[in-house]
Design a protein around this motif. Structure first.
Motif, PDB file in Angstrom:
ATOM      1  N   LEU A  66     -45.913  80.922 -39.173  1.00 37.38           N
ATOM      2  CA  LEU A  66     -46.141  82.290 -39.800  1.00 37.38           C
ATOM      3  C   LEU A  66     -46.009  83.465 -38.923  1.00 37.38           C
ATOM      4  CD1 LEU A  66     -48.779  81.456 -42.339  1.00 37.38           C
ATOM      5  CD2 LEU A  66     -46.461  81.582 -42.842  1.00 37.38           C
ATOM      6  N   PRO A  67     -45.200  84.423 -39.032  1.00 37.76           N
ATOM      7  CA  PRO A  67     -44.925  85.442 -37.988  1.00 37.76           C
ATOM      8  C   PRO A  67     -46.069  86.399 -37.892  1.00 37.76           C
ATOM      9  CG  PRO A  67     -43.832  86.257 -40.113  1.00 37.76           C
ATOM     10  CD  PRO A  67     -44.469  84.740 -40.171  1.00 37.76           C
ATOM     11  N   GLU A  68     -46.230  86.791 -36.751  1.00 38.77           N
ATOM     12  CA  GLU A  68     -47.557  88.043 -36.641  1.00 38.77           C
ATOM     13  C   GLU A  68     -47.017  89.276 -36.538  1.00 38.77           C
ATOM     14  OE1 GLU A  68     -49.201  87.134 -32.865  1.00 38.77           O
ATOM     15  OE2 GLU A  68     -49.836  84.875 -33.072  1.00 38.77           O
ATOM     16  N   ASP A  69     -45.801  89.607 -36.336  1.00 45.33           N
ATOM     17  CA  ASP A  69     -45.208  90.904 -36.494  1.00 45.33           C
ATOM     18  C   ASP A  69     -45.274  91.521 -37.937  1.00 45.33           C
ATOM     19  OD1 ASP A  69     -43.583  93.154 -35.266  1.00 45.33           O
ATOM     20  OD2 ASP A  69     -42.424  92.526 -37.040  1.00 45.33           O
ATOM     21  N   ALA A  70     -45.733  92.665 -38.079  1.00 52.76           N
ATOM     22  CA  ALA A  70     -46.075  93.249 -39.488  1.00 52.76           C
ATOM     23  C   ALA A  70     -44.551  93.292 -40.271  1.00 52.76           C
ATOM     24  CB  ALA A  70     -46.673  94.633 -39.579  1.00 52.76           C
ATOM     25  N   GLU A  88     -41.896  91.352 -39.703  1.00 51.66           N
ATOM     26  CA  GLU A  88     -41.296  90.232 -39.952  1.00 51.66           C
ATOM     27  C   GLU A  88     -41.927  89.342 -41.251  1.00 51.66           C
ATOM     28  OE1 GLU A  88     -38.769  88.290 -37.366  1.00 51.66           O
ATOM     29  OE2 GLU A  88     -38.649  90.368 -38.177  1.00 51.66           O
ATOM     30  N   ARG A  89     -43.521  89.905 -41.177  1.00 50.74           N
ATOM     31  CA  ARG A  89     -44.148  89.554 -42.318  1.00 50.74           C
ATOM     32  C   ARG A  89     -43.644  90.103 -43.666  1.00 50.74           C
ATOM     33  NH1 ARG A  89     -50.513  89.511 -40.451  1.00 50.74           N
ATOM     34  NH2 ARG A  89     -50.552  87.447 -39.247  1.00 50.74           N
ATOM     35  N   ALA A  90     -43.465  91.465 -43.707  1.00 49.20           N
ATOM     36  CA  ALA A  90     -42.883  91.978 -44.888  1.00 49.20           C
ATOM     37  C   ALA A  90     -41.651  91.125 -45.256  1.00 49.20           C
ATOM     38  CB  ALA A  90     -42.781  93.560 -44.518  1.00 49.20           C
ATOM     39  N   ARG A  91     -40.596  91.001 -44.288  1.00 47.42           N
ATOM     40  CA  ARG A  91     -39.403  90.543 -44.725  1.00 47.42           C
ATOM     41  C   ARG A  91     -39.545  89.163 -45.430  1.00 47.42           C
ATOM     42  NH1 ARG A  91     -35.753  90.353 -39.367  1.00 47.42           N
ATOM     43  NH2 ARG A  91     -34.020  89.758 -41.219  1.00 47.42           N
ATOM     44  N   VAL A  92     -40.516  88.146 -44.957  1.00 46.16           N
ATOM     45  CA  VAL A  92     -40.963  86.946 -45.489  1.00 46.16           C
ATOM     46  C   VAL A  92     -41.421  87.027 -46.779  1.00 46.16           C
ATOM     47  CG1 VAL A  92     -42.274  84.950 -45.221  1.00 46.16           C
ATOM     48  CG2 VAL A  92     -41.279  85.767 -43.076  1.00 46.16           C
ATOM     49  N   ASP A 121     -46.168  92.221 -51.125  1.00 44.35           N
ATOM     50  CA  ASP A 121     -46.430  92.221 -49.773  1.00 44.35           C
ATOM     51  C   ASP A 121     -47.190  90.987 -49.237  1.00 44.35           C
ATOM     52  OD1 ASP A 121     -49.204  91.967 -50.849  1.00 44.35           O
ATOM     53  OD2 ASP A 121     -49.306  94.125 -51.372  1.00 44.35           O
ATOM     54  N   TRP A 122     -47.424  91.067 -47.812  1.00 48.11           N
ATOM     55  CA  TRP A 122     -47.903  90.144 -47.314  1.00 48.11           C
ATOM     56  C   TRP A 122     -49.138  89.413 -47.898  1.00 48.11           C
ATOM     57  CZ3 TRP A 122     -46.163  86.569 -43.987  1.00 48.11           C
ATOM     58  CH2 TRP A 122     -46.843  85.824 -43.154  1.00 48.11           C
ATOM     59  N   PRO A 123     -50.294  90.125 -47.973  1.00 50.73           N
ATOM     60  CA  PRO A 123     -51.552  89.514 -48.687  1.00 50.73           C
ATOM     61  C   PRO A 123     -51.170  88.823 -50.114  1.00 50.73           C
ATOM     62  CG  PRO A 123     -51.797  91.849 -48.175  1.00 50.73           C
ATOM     63  CD  PRO A 123     -50.447  91.761 -47.940  1.00 50.73           C
ATOM     64  N   ALA A 124     -50.390  89.381 -50.791  1.00 44.75           N
ATOM     65  CA  ALA A 124     -50.001  88.489 -51.938  1.00 44.75           C
ATOM     66  C   ALA A 124     -49.346  87.266 -51.813  1.00 44.75           C
ATOM     67  CB  ALA A 124     -49.162  89.391 -52.955  1.00 44.75           C
ATOM     68  N   PHE A 125     -48.341  87.240 -50.937  1.00 45.11           N
ATOM     69  CA  PHE A 125     -47.772  85.849 -50.525  1.00 45.11           C
ATOM     70  C   PHE A 125     -48.834  84.890 -49.812  1.00 45.11           C
ATOM     71  CE2 PHE A 125     -46.269  83.901 -46.398  1.00 45.11           C
ATOM     72  CZ  PHE A 125     -45.397  82.794 -47.190  1.00 45.11           C
ATOM     73  N   MET A 126     -49.498  85.525 -48.892  1.00 45.54           N
ATOM     74  CA  MET A 126     -50.453  84.497 -48.280  1.00 45.54           C
ATOM     75  C   MET A 126     -51.738  84.047 -49.307  1.00 45.54           C
ATOM     76  SD  MET A 126     -50.010  84.159 -45.163  1.00 45.54           S
ATOM     77  CE  MET A 126     -51.583  83.233 -44.801  1.00 45.54           C
ATOM     78  N   GLU A 158     -51.123  78.164 -38.250  1.00 41.82           N
ATOM     79  CA  GLU A 158     -50.332  79.058 -38.936  1.00 41.82           C
ATOM     80  C   GLU A 158     -49.101  78.295 -39.146  1.00 41.82           C
ATOM     81  OE1 GLU A 158     -51.442  82.402 -40.317  1.00 41.82           O
ATOM     82  OE2 GLU A 158     -52.950  80.842 -40.260  1.00 41.82           O
ATOM     83  N   ASN A 159     -48.989  77.110 -38.753  1.00 42.59           N
ATOM     84  CA  ASN A 159     -47.576  76.315 -38.892  1.00 42.59           C
ATOM     85  C   ASN A 159     -47.847  75.672 -40.175  1.00 42.59           C
ATOM     86  OD1 ASN A 159     -45.888  73.956 -38.753  1.00 42.59           O
ATOM     87  ND2 ASN A 159     -45.561  74.446 -36.658  1.00 42.59           N
ATOM     88  N   ILE A 160     -46.688  75.959 -41.074  1.00 38.37           N
ATOM     89  CA  ILE A 160     -46.532  75.474 -42.615  1.00 38.37           C
ATOM     90  C   ILE A 160     -46.255  74.048 -42.587  1.00 38.37           C
ATOM     91  CG2 ILE A 160     -46.506  77.708 -43.255  1.00 38.37           C
ATOM     92  CD1 ILE A 160     -43.432  76.848 -44.030  1.00 38.37           C
ATOM     93  N   LYS A 161     -45.791  73.451 -41.261  1.00 43.62           N
ATOM     94  CA  LYS A 161     -45.238  72.047 -41.448  1.00 43.62           C
ATOM     95  C   LYS A 161     -46.391  71.451 -40.842  1.00 43.62           C
ATOM     96  CE  LYS A 161     -41.862  68.984 -39.475  1.00 43.62           C
ATOM     97  NZ  LYS A 161     -40.631  68.711 -38.670  1.00 43.62           N
ATOM     98  N   LEU A 162     -47.023  71.586 -39.855  1.00 41.86           N
ATOM     99  CA  LEU A 162     -47.941  70.575 -39.085  1.00 41.86           C
ATOM    100  C   LEU A 162     -49.327  70.895 -39.523  1.00 41.86           C
ATOM    101  CD1 LEU A 162     -46.121  70.149 -35.672  1.00 41.86           C
ATOM    102  CD2 LEU A 162     -45.893  68.973 -37.526  1.00 41.86           C
ATOM    103  N   GLY A 163     -49.614  72.290 -39.819  1.00 38.53           N
ATOM    104  CA  GLY A 163     -50.970  72.516 -40.042  1.00 38.53           C
ATOM    105  C   GLY A 163     -51.615  72.186 -41.075  1.00 38.53           C
ATOM    106  N   ALA A 164     -53.127  72.167 -41.431  1.00 35.61           N
ATOM    107  CA  ALA A 164     -53.626  71.529 -42.688  1.00 35.61           C
ATOM    108  C   ALA A 164     -52.921  72.176 -43.940  1.00 35.61           C
ATOM    109  CB  ALA A 164     -55.109  72.001 -42.502  1.00 35.61           C
TER     110      ALA A 164
END
Length: 974
Positions: A410-414, A416-420, A428-433, A329-335
């Motif tokens: 990427l955060p796991e806390d709901a 924090e996800r809402a804030r991102v 919401d988070w699903p739309a962002f993801m 879930e690392n947006i820098k180092l992950g695929a």
């Protein structure tokens, strides 16, 4: 990609702004300033507090400081260049204590960080401005802290002096990574390397220190000033692990030690890191010198496809670490993350940057723009990489804005996800993801096309059936049988080629890595050679190239990594031994095989000239060696592209000549500019007769093939130099000379630039014998002397040559004067009988000296015997006869038909003769067809490295036609 959308603060997150909002409103009420904060500003305040705990905490901690920032207007506007540094400089002006330095730096950083986060999350600044402000903030803090510490450190320990120069020494601070590229994110570490120019000792104190010890201590104080956490927080987290030997190495090293380390022990990942290195503090002049010293370590002068292997290995290590630590879930180092976009750009930089200076840039987005502009990557690919990268960087800022922490997870806390999701403008988070996954999939796909190992997606054994044969594991009989079964007509000869290469000194002395690359390449090569129509011939032509690059195995990697380039190489080798020899001599041409679209689509004349101008603009004016190399590489590369297009059928013969002529003109334009600049710098500017400066009042006239727009591969240039300056007037420089001397030296300089042999060969052979009085005449003629010679002294054959003369480059004014002289000389009335006799006599001399003796230069009874040969150029009925007829016609009739002098090529002059009814239209067409057929045949033979002769029974009708028209024009054969 545009800025992420602004959305209203959701009710579920509104409480995050309550406490700082209460503190702000209370203070505003105390001051009676509630009306100063309209609804729009209060919304921006709430959005910033919801997006960033850092903002909320700073407001609650010191609401007065926040209001002062708001009152300054800096929340709503961009800072001017240098403004941020100026503010910090003023803040530190009266600072006396080191503790106070730390406090002021931190408070300044907090103020600017708050401003930057505010503008970022409220979409008042785009990605570029945010990264630039953060990088400028780091630059200012690093350099001004150093400038504050250095004199106080010298007062304590003495001034460090260079042992060799005897001059005071300053530290050079290199910023690496995102800092070096002006791409710092909202909570980046800063990666630094410390250096100093020379070893020596300090002076001015009783007990001196070694320079390295002095700078080690100074570096420690600087790190503490920036990195230590106090009640005011920190300035920047400092990471020194990119220095030589990492954490185990000395904190500072001299330039000599740095150069030695990178030369002897520098690893591939350090080259990758050094791409972004920038001087961010200390001695800027010395720092520029250091970066220039290290540049050969980063950018190789040759194509360096080994960089792909290195980047691939680095990526594999990162992926292993990601898997081991569960960081998918690392947006820098992950695929599909930020690092993959960076790897793609830096792969091209490391491979091509040594030769293509436009790639020697630090920021990623401009590098992507170059990759698109120069054709390294298609525009749609670059667009996806650019937009995907921007999206990921905005996500990175959203993650780091939350708590001022360096994270890309990427955060796991709901919550924090809402804030991102809110910061990124999604409901919401699903739309962002969904959007995030879309971008990561596209980036990963492009990454695999550029970096991923081809063997991961195709069978490991590409060409595997040839491996045992190449390694010598087969008995000779078995090897020869395999070669025969797979299409080789002379398998014994092919086997001997391979055996000799394997046992050659080049291969035996290869290092392990190079030998591994050769062993990986040869089976692939043999597999493709076997697919050619004439594999024996292709193998024989390509083996010199393999031998030439065996010790420079980066080229082997290039061809292994790019099967399409290998295919194109073998097609060209099959088509022409001349091209095969050229590529073996200059392996850098392999670069041209990478892009099929570019290879088979040479540019038009304006684009060609513009590309060369742009290339030379990137080279320092005083670097003549690199300018000469750039000119030669440009010629080699575009000559190859023209040849490849010719074989592919995308360029007919006449267009081939056009392109080769345009190429010569583009090169001559730049050669004249270089020679003019050098000669003027040395002697000053020459004068015209009216006393004004020449600019340059000089032209290069092309005769023969270049004048007639009929250049072929390997053609030399017949040139004449003419000026219209005052021969007697002196130049105005430090070493003045008269105009005659100046233009002579200018001409000599031009010839030197064209003919000097460098590692990339020479540009052109130059023939100056057509100038007035030939070899006995002046190298450069004045326009008046040229006119006088042509009017009073020139022979008829010189006027024939003038028919094909035209100005290639130089002063438009002098070019126009030359055309007037040419028109007057060629357009005068002539005695036709005398002209016929002189043209016939000259042609007879040429036939006698250069024609085929066995057939009396094509005039004997055996001239059409297939056992004899026909010289396409010199024998009767051939190319030169057509050229002489066209020149005779122009001299005979241009006084009545001046339109015959408009063009200098034979085809269009023949058109003019037909249009004026001076020759029957059918004869004109037949002569044109014969001329083109002869030239095409001669051209093909030249590319096959064969003389311009065909069997005697070739072109019988064309030869008879030419002889008939020759006679009808009143010319004779004796």
């Amino acid at each position: 990609m545009s800025l992420p959308s602004l959305v209203a603060v959701p009710a579920s997150l509104a409480d995050l702004a309550e406490r700082p909002g209460v503190a702000l409103r209370a203070r505003l009420a105390e001051r009676g300033r509630v009306d100063d904060w309209p609804a729009t500003r209060q919304e921006a305040f709430a959005r910033a507090c919801v997006a960033s705990d850092f903002v909320a905490e700073q407001v609650q901690r010191d609401v007065e400081a926040f209001l002062a920032l708001a009152d300054s207007g800096e929340l709503e506007r961009s800072l001017r260049p240098g403004e941020l540094r100026g503010q910090l400089q003023a803040l530190l002006a009266d600072c006396e204590q080191e503790d106070d330095l730390a406090r002021r730096l931190r408070r300044f950083r907090n103020r600017q960080q708050l401003r930057i986060v505010w503008r970022d999350v409220n979409r008042l600044a785009d990605l570029g401005e945010t990264c630039r402000d953060l990088s400028d903030l780091a630059d200012a803090c690093i350099d001004l802290a150093y400038q504050w510490l250095y004199p106080r450190h010298c007062a304590q320990f003495g001034t460090p002096m260079g042992r060799r120069s005897g001059k005071p020494q300053q530290m050079v601070i290199l910023g690496m990574g995102k800092l070096g590229a002006h791409e710092l994110n909202l909570s980046s570490d800063i990666d630094l390397i410390f250096g100093f120019p020379e070893g020596g000792e300090t002076e001015g104190v009783r007990r001196s220190l070694d320079n390295q010890e002095f700078f080690n201590r100074l570096g420690q104080r600087l790190i503490k000033a920036l990195d230590a956490i106090t009640v005011d927080g920190f300035v920047f987290r400092v990471d020194m692990r990119l220095r030589p030997y990492g954490s185990a190495g000395a904190l500072t090293l001299s330039f000599a030690a740095l150069e030695q380390y990178y030369q002897d022990q520098g690893r591939d990942w350090e080259r990758y890191a050094m791409i972004k290195a920038r001087v961010v503090g200390g001695d800027q002049v010395a720092g520029a010198h250091l970066l220039k010293m290290l540049q050969p370590f980063v950018y190789r002068r040759y194509l360096d496809f080994s960089a792909i292997e290195a980047l691939r290995s680095m990526k594999q290590l990162i992926q292993q670490e990601v898997r081991r630590k569960g960081m998918s879930e690392n947006i820098k180092l992950g695929a599909g993350g930020i690092r993959e976009v960076e790897f793609i750009a830096q792969a091209f930089q490391l491979i091509h940057g040594g030769r293509d200076l436009s790639l020697q840039q630090r920021p990623l987005l401009p590098v992507l723009a170059v990759l698109e502009a120069e054709g390294y990557l298609p525009a749609p690919v670059v667009a996806e990489l650019r937009d995907g990268y921007r999206f990921l960087r905005y996500v990175e800022h959203a993650l780091q804005a939350l708590a001022d922490k360096q994270t890309q997870m990427l955060p796991e806390d709901a919550r924090e996800r809402a804030r991102v999701a809110f910061i990124m403008g999604f409901a919401d988070w699903p739309a962002f993801m969904a959007r995030l996954e879309q971008w990561r999939e596209r980036i990963e796909w492009h990454f695999r096309q550029v970096i991923a190992d081809p063997d991961e997606e195709e069978e490991q054994a590409a060409g595997g059936e040839w491996l045992a044969l190449w390694l010598g594991d087969l008995e000779e009989d078995s090897a020869i049988r395999q070669l025969a079964e797979l299409g080789f007509a002379s398998p014994e000869h092919a086997w001997r080629h391979l055996h000799d290469l394997r046992g050659s000194s080049q291969v035996r002395s290869m290092q392990r890595l190079g030998r591994e690359r050769l062993d990986a390449f040869m089976p692939r090569l043999l597999a493709q050679v076997a697919e050619q129509d004439a594999p024996d011939q292709v193998l024989e032509r390509v083996m010199p190239l393999v031998a030439a690059v065996a010790r420079r195995s980066a080229y082997l990697v290039l061809l292994t990594e790019n099967p399409g380039a290998l295919t194109r190489l073998l097609q060209l080798c099959a088509a022409s031994p001349l091209i095969a020899e050229q590529i073996a001599r200059f392996p850098l041409l392999l670069d041209e095989l990478l892009n099929e679209g570019r290879l088979y689509s040479p540019p038009q004349a304006p684009e060609l000239a513009a590309e060369l101008r742009e290339r030379l603009m990137r080279i320092p004016e005083d670097d003549l060696e690199q300018q000469m190399e750039a000119l030669r590489h440009f010629k080699l590369a575009h000559s190859l592209r023209v040849a490849a297009s010719e074989f592919a059928g995308t360029l007919p013969l006449m267009k081939v000549s056009d392109y080769l002529t345009w190429l010569a003109e583009a090169i001559l334009e730049q050669v004249l500019a270089l020679a003019w600049r050098h000669t003027v710098a040395k002697h000053g500017t020459p004068k015209r007769a009216d006393g004004s400066d020449c600019d340059p009042d000089f032209i290069i006239v092309g005769y023969g093939k270049v004048g007639g727009i009929e250049l072929g591969h390997g053609s030399d240039l017949d040139l004449v130099f003419i000026h219209d300056g005052d021969p007697q007037a002196e130049t105005d420089g430090a070493k003045p000379i008269d105009g005659t001397q100046f233009f002579t030296r200018l001409g000599q300089r031009i010839i030197h630039l064209l003919t000097t042999q460098t590692t990339s060969g020479q540009l052109y052979e130059v023939d100056m014998r057509l100038r007035p009085s030939g070899d006995a005449g002046l190298l450069v003629s004045s326009l008046a002397a040229f006119e006088r010679y042509q009017q009073q002294e020139a022979w008829t054959w010189e006027h024939q040559a003038l028919v094909r003369a035209r100005v290639l480059v130089g002063s438009p004014r002098v070019a126009q004067c030359f055309e007037q002289v040419r028109g007057q000389v060629l357009g005068r009335a002539r005695d036709l009988q005398k002209l016929q006799a002189e043209v016939s006599e000259m042609r007879a001399k040429m036939r006698d000296n250069l024609g085929t003796r066995a057939t009396d230069a094509g005039r004997g009874e055996n001239a059409f015997d297939p056992a004899q040969s026909f010289d396409l150029k010199q024998d009767a009925g051939g190319i030169v006869d057509i050229e002489f007829m066209v020149q005779y016609a122009a001299l005979a009739w241009s006084h009545q038909h001046p339109e015959l002098l408009r063009y200098t090529d034979n085809i269009r002059i023949l058109d003019g003769l037909g249009a004026a009814n001076l020759l029957p239209e059918t004869d004109v067409q037949l002569l044109q067809e014969a001329y083109k057929a002869y030239r095409a045949a001669a051209h093909r033979l030249a590319l096959q490295k064969q003389p311009g002769k065909v069997p005697g029974d070739q072109f019988p009708d064309s030869r008879r036609l030419v002889r008939r028209i020759w006679t009808e024009l009143g010319l004779n054969w004796d």
